[in-house]
Design an enzyme around this catalytic site. Structure first.
Site, PDB file in Angstrom:
ATOM      1  N   HIS A 189       0.822  -1.209   0.000  1.00  0.00           N
ATOM      2  CA  HIS A 189       0.000   0.000   0.000  1.00  0.00           C
ATOM      3  C   HIS A 189       0.860   1.266   0.000  1.00  0.00           C
ATOM      4  CE1 HIS A 189      -3.696   2.268   0.924  1.00  0.00           C
ATOM      5  NE2 HIS A 189      -2.899   3.031   1.651  1.00  0.00           N
ATOM      6  N   TYR A 209       4.216   0.725  -3.161  1.00  0.00           N
ATOM      7  CA  TYR A 209       3.977   0.425  -4.579  1.00  0.00           C
ATOM      8  C   TYR A 209       5.052  -0.518  -5.128  1.00  0.00           C
ATOM      9  CZ  TYR A 209       0.738   4.341  -4.254  1.00  0.00           C
ATOM     10  OH  TYR A 209      -0.277   5.174  -3.879  1.00  0.00           O
ATOM     11  N   GLU A 224      -8.082   7.817  -4.484  1.00  0.00           N
ATOM     12  CA  GLU A 224      -7.596   6.751  -3.611  1.00  0.00           C
ATOM     13  C   GLU A 224      -8.631   5.661  -3.502  1.00  0.00           C
ATOM     14  OE1 GLU A 224      -4.383   7.889  -0.211  1.00  0.00           O
ATOM     15  OE2 GLU A 224      -6.440   7.594   0.378  1.00  0.00           O
ATOM     16  N   HIS A 272     -10.392   2.739  -0.838  1.00  0.00           N
ATOM     17  CA  HIS A 272     -10.543   2.231   0.521  1.00  0.00           C
ATOM     18  C   HIS A 272     -11.351   0.941   0.445  1.00  0.00           C
ATOM     19  CE1 HIS A 272      -9.870   4.149   4.693  1.00  0.00           C
ATOM     20  NE2 HIS A 272      -8.743   3.989   4.070  1.00  0.00           N
ATOM     21  N   HIS A 282     -10.573  -2.481   0.963  1.00  0.00           N
ATOM     22  CA  HIS A 282     -10.606  -3.516   1.981  1.00  0.00           C
ATOM     23  C   HIS A 282     -11.270  -3.081   3.274  1.00  0.00           C
ATOM     24  CE1 HIS A 282      -7.426  -6.223  -0.126  1.00  0.00           C
ATOM     25  NE2 HIS A 282      -8.539  -6.068  -0.804  1.00  0.00           N
ATOM     26  N   ARG A 303      -7.595  15.127   3.501  1.00  0.00           N
ATOM     27  CA  ARG A 303      -6.348  15.607   4.110  1.00  0.00           C
ATOM     28  C   ARG A 303      -5.230  15.697   3.079  1.00  0.00           C
ATOM     29  NH1 ARG A 303      -8.406  12.350   8.003  1.00  0.00           N
ATOM     30  NH2 ARG A 303      -7.017  10.605   7.625  1.00  0.00           N
ATOM     31  N   ASP A 333      -0.220  15.002   5.901  1.00  0.00           N
ATOM     32  CA  ASP A 333      -1.330  14.339   6.582  1.00  0.00           C
ATOM     33  C   ASP A 333      -0.865  12.998   7.129  1.00  0.00           C
ATOM     34  OD1 ASP A 333      -1.245  13.129   3.899  1.00  0.00           O
ATOM     35  OD2 ASP A 333      -2.962  12.026   4.645  1.00  0.00           O
ATOM     36  N   GLU A 363      -3.144   4.217  12.829  1.00  0.00           N
ATOM     37  CA  GLU A 363      -3.709   4.990  11.717  1.00  0.00           C
ATOM     38  C   GLU A 363      -4.936   5.769  12.169  1.00  0.00           C
ATOM     39  OE1 GLU A 363      -4.143   2.497   8.267  1.00  0.00           O
ATOM     40  OE2 GLU A 363      -2.073   1.814   8.412  1.00  0.00           O
ATOM     41  N   SER A 413      -4.318  -0.339  -5.921  1.00  0.00           N
ATOM     42  CA  SER A 413      -4.923  -1.222  -4.936  1.00  0.00           C
ATOM     43  C   SER A 413      -4.831  -2.648  -5.449  1.00  0.00           C
ATOM     44  CB  SER A 413      -6.381  -0.834  -4.712  1.00  0.00           C
ATOM     45  OG  SER A 413      -7.012  -1.800  -3.909  1.00  0.00           O
TER      46      SER A 413
END
Lengths: 743, 219
Positions: free
Chosen positions: A47, A50, A91, A93, A95, A114, A269, A313, A538
């Site tokens: 993640h 890369y 982006e 998300h 999973h 962010r 961020d 996180e 992803s």
């Protein structure tokens, strides 16, 4: 420092391979301790690093004179004139949303916002391309409902409008939904800031929420592995973070005020890999080092271990690099917005990221900051096309029993159930909102609010069916479709962001799909002169070792140079000629990759129809120009479901039917030959329009007249508007629960 | 004489600058008022705009009513000063008991953002100077808690005193008597769920909100 871990089970449990452990050993010239190992494991996760895709991503075109910041930063930034810059990022998300739909989607929105204000931009738009398992699967419905609620709950409350997206349901996403989020922001060009720490002795100030035990290992345990047994997956739930949009809203306003007053030299961020990522990235970008005091981190609970504090996180946190003289003012602004601020680090000149137990206390970890990024492994994983590719491509996807009226009804879907749950109007910019081809926003100066008389257009597009059949051409076609969508609102493309959703990179076929998709995207981006300014990969989108169909999703941003009146509508006017512009499909055009073939004909293979990229470029430019010059009365992109679905959507939108003369079999009605739009021009301007089109080498055919209360194809096929409307509007509310009390 | 309108900003408010822009575009002056201050800075009218004041935590408007600015707005309203609450602002006004009733979750249990047709039922209030009763307007809504409720007695009183300002043509959220907006007995305090500032430009699909904001500007 604590002693080195003694056995291999430690690094394996953290998701590091034995080779990667050896690499760390080599970089440090000693065994890493547990904290150091944990820091490498999150930063070297798929993640964050890369590591499987980098080698391919390098082939994408990334440069143009208007690109201020390309891939690799928190967001891409382009210059749009009048001293205004636009930051954009996409982006996934996926999973977290599969495990915990509401929070997964909510924190996806929070995280990407962010990324935008990290660049100094105020986020003004979100788009959400969503893909779920079939509507007849209860779990997929639960995920879809939860994800849409999460985007709505977080996005509306944080105060950023969700202005578009996609919603797709398909068997391939059962068990592994795709939740992608794009965000865009505007900033005065001179305020552009980069996430870097410089100035020895400057302070790293952690702003926002306290650090808790949520989301530990999110990037490694969750994002970088596939799904299997549901009991094991449920165990991953604590790796999903919990979002607080009100905290984010205050954090956003506080950070923008800090930037406005010039109080930060760099800002970053906290997303995947938490404080480890933010401190090491800012330090290594600035060519510096950093000392981090774990005891200074404001924590949510007592007795948190350093490793937890460094890799948590927890959401809604930012790291600002501040000169010591500005600290008092930074704290003042933070407290006005009820934001906690703690000095957790100091910029040093030795290039080391050191984790300390008190600034003068014990050294818990010490590693060269840049090794967490620059020295992450890079894999050239084996790739191979599917063994039966030739056989697959020889299939005829037009077979299957067609019942054109019912097929058309079953292919219609109104996404209003989704976007009516999103605030899509905040900031008074939304000229064309969700439910149309492209989104069009007024471009106003971020400081003064003054109108520029221009517009910014956005579109996100993906098509797993095309990409399954041919990932290379399929990806080129989705770029073209996105460009055509923004052309329909009068914009030409400026840049592309991509979200590459693929299966397990350890499967050679998946790596082949990824490589092919990158090549197709490269060809199309070069043709449209729209460089890639950012992206997200992803991987491990698989369930029980079955990979999802390859699903690259692109976001295209474009410019409408003279926005004084709204662009043409989708809806048909009465008594006018209906035209189709663009590539003319061959007589026996292939049905491979069409929605009809997948959902009705039952064939998922074949060879995609010939796609003329140069023709698509000419058509898109011609359409955008015609829209800008107000020559079109109505216009609509032809995409999934082909001409018949596009015509039906136009008819439903205005309640006006059409008689289409020669399209009366399933191939001509539902083929998805690329690069076409339907358009209506006033009769008296028709001749001039045709001449102009022919001068620009854009094929135009008149295919029928508008009017009446039904849509007809040839002499045999007639569908009443009422039937179209019911089929279109009722599907999602009936499956997912009505959002209104009406009807 | 141009009118100065104070636009209140709580943490979590998000329509404050849209409201300011709409006021500016109609020739008014606007001043953002911070919730933690108690001064209204001598403005001629106050708008509590939409958003999620204090995150809507506990209950929409429940925490906002304790902000220092609310005490000043209360006195301002009691003296006859024009006060408009839009969406979250309407919720705040009911919590602060400047308007009766309450706003609960939409009957469909979903957030709703969509263009609505509303009828201007009563114009004897600060928003009605340029309108006549029966005017039909197109103004968007954007809320989860817009389902107006009140006791039968209050409803009776609102109807009898001509204090229902707006009614939905197609009730989207289950509001009692299709109510989209109400005012106090004096007509100087109005609360409405639809967002007039979002209907102030042909580029945004409607200009029907302009008459409402203009009316406030000469109040």
């Amino acid at each position: 420092m604590s002693p080195a871990p003694e056995d291999a089970s430690v690094h394996r449990a953290l998701g590091l391979s034995d080779d990667e452990y050896q690499r760390i050993h080599g970089l440090l010239d000693r065994h890493p301790n547990h904290l150091e190992l944990a820091m490498y494991s999150v930063m070297w996760s798929e993640h964050c690093s890369y590591k499987s895709s980098k080698i391919h991503l390098k082939r994408l075109p990334t440069e143009a004179p208007w690109v201020l910041v390309g891939p690799g930063e928190n967001a891409g930034v382009i210059d749009v004139g009048d001293d205004i810059a636009v930051a954009i990022r996409i982006e996934s998300h996926n999973h977290p949303s599969a495990i915990e739909p509401y929070q997964g989607a909510a924190t996806g929105v929070g995280g990407i916002l962010r990324d935008i204000f990290t660049m100094g931009a105020r986020p003004i738009a979100v788009m959400d391309p969503l893909r779920f398992g079939p509507l007849d699967d209860p779990r997929s419905r639960w995920i879809a409902e939860g994800v849409v609620s999460g985007v709505s709950g977080y996005g509306n409350s944080v105060g950023v409008p969700t202005v578009g997206g996609e919603i797709v349901f398909d068997e391939t996403y059962k068990g592994n939904p795709l939740v992608n989020v794009l965000a865009m922001g505007v900033l005065p060009s001179e305020r552009l800031v980069l996430g870097q720490a410089s100035g020895i002795g400057n302070l790293a100030v952690l702003l926002g929420a306290s650090t808790g035990r949520d989301g530990i290992g999110g990037v490694s345990v969750l994002a970088s592995a596939g799904f299997g047994e549901s009991s094991e997956d449920a165990d991953k739930r604590p790796s999903v973070q919990v979002g607080d949009p009100f905290e984010e809203k205050r954090l956003l306003e506080a950070c923008l005020e800090l930037l406005d007053e010039g109080l930060v030299t760099g800002i970053q961020d906290l997303g995947g890999a938490g404080i480890t990522c933010a401190t090491s990235e800012t330090a290594s970008r600035g060519g510096a080092g950093m000392d981090v005091d774990v005891t200074a981190i404001h924590a949510r609970e007592e007795n948190m271990e350093p490793v937890e504090l460094m890799t948590s996180e927890s959401q809604e946190r930012m790291l600002a690099i501040v000169e010591p003289k500005d600290l008092t003012r930074v704290i003042e602004i933070s407290s006005r917005w009820e934001i906690e601020a703690s000095v957790i680090g100091r910029v040093t000149d030795n290039g080391q990221l050191r984790v300390l137990n008190g600034f003068d206390g014990e050294v818990l970890a010490s590693l060269p900051a840049s090794t967490l990024h620059d020295d992450a492994p890079e894999y050239d994983r084996p790739l191979a096309p599917p063994r039966d590719l030739t056989e697959r491509r020889s299939k005829d996807a037009s077979q299957g029993s067609a019942d054109c009226v019912n097929d058309l009804l079953s292919l219609l879907r109104d996404p209003a159930w989704v976007y009516s749950q999103y605030d899509h109007q905040l900031f008074l910019n939304t000229v064309v909102g969700p439910g149309n081809d492209g989104t069009l926003l007024r471009l106003r100066h971020p400081r003064t609010g003054e109108e520029t008389g221009r517009g910014i257009a956005l579109s996100t597009d993906g098509n797993h069916r095309w990409c399954h059949v041919d990932p290379r051409q399929g990806t080129a076609m989705i770029v073209a479709e996105a460009v055509m969508n923004i052309a329909c609102v009068g914009a030409y493309p400026l840049a592309v962001v991509n979200c590459l959703n693929f299966g397990n990179p350890e499967h050679p076929e998946v790596m082949w799909q990824l490589s092919e998709a990158v090549d197709g995207m490269t060809e199309a981006c070069i043709a449209f002169n729209a460089p890639v300014v950012g992206g997200n990969v992803s991987l491990y989108n698989e369930t029980n070792a079955v990979d999802i169909a390859p699903t690259p999703v692109v976001g295209v941003i474009g410019m409408h140079p003279s926005l004084s009146v709204p662009p043409p509508v989708i809806g048909l006017p009465t008594d006018a000629s209906l035209l189709v512009l663009g590539q003319v499909p061959e007589a026996d055009v292939s049905m491979a990759g069409t929605q009809w073939a997948w959902e009705i004909g039952g064939c998922k293979d074949g060879t995609l129809p010939t796609f003329d990229l140069a023709q698509a470029v000419r058509t898109a430019a011609f359409i955008a120009d015609a829209v800008q010059r107000q020559r079109l009365v109505a216009v609509h992109d032809v995409g999934e479901g082909g001409l018949a679905v596009a015509a039906a959507e136009m008819a439903i939108d205005s309640g006006v039917g059409a008689q289409i003369n020669y399209h009366n079999d399933h191939i001509s009605m539902f083929n998805e030959s690329g690069g076409r739009v339907l358009a209506v021009v006033q009769d008296e301007l028709l001749d001039a329009f045709m001449t102009d089109a022919s001068e620009h080498e854009v094929p135009v055919r008149e295919i029928g007249r508008t009017g009446g209360s039904s849509l007809t194809f040839g002499a045999e096929i007639t569908v009443p508007l009422n039937d179209l409307e019911n089929a279109c509007r009722n599907e999602l509310p009936e499956a997912l629960g009505r959002g209104t009390i009406s009807a | 004489m141009s009118c100065r309108v104070g636009v209140v900003r709580f943490p979590g408010t998000n329509c404050e600058f849209d409201t300011v822009d709409a006021i500016h575009s109609l020739g008014g002056e606007a001043e953002v008022l911070w919730h933690g201050d108690s001064s209204l800075k001598n403005v001629d009218a106050v708008v509590i705009p939409g958003g999620f004041a204090h995150g809507d935590y506990l209950r929409c408007g429940a925490i906002a009513k304790f902000s220092p600015i609310m005490e000043s707005i209360n006195s301002f309203a009691k003296e006859g000063g024009p006060v408009l609450g839009i969406c979250n602002g309407f919720q705040v006004l009911t919590e602060a008991e400047l308007l009766p009733g309450a706003l609960q979750k939409n009957a469909g249990m979903k957030f709703l953002c969509s263009m609505q047709r509303i009828d201007f039922v009563s114009t004897s209030n600060v928003l009605g100077r340029h309108a006549k009763a029966g005017d039909r307007l197109r103004i968007p809504i954007n809320h989860f808690e817009g389902n107006y409720v009140c006791s039968p007695e209050v409803l009776n009183q609102l109807e009898e005193e001509n204090r229902v300002v707006f009614r939905y043509v197609d009730n989207p959220n289950g509001s009692i008597a299709d109510i989209a907006g109400i005012c106090n007995a004096e007509g100087n305090v109005v609360g409405m769920m639809p967002h007039p500032e979002r209907a102030t430009s042909p580029l945004l699909g409607s200009t029907d909100g302009t008459t409402l904001i203009q009316s406030l500007l000469i109040a």
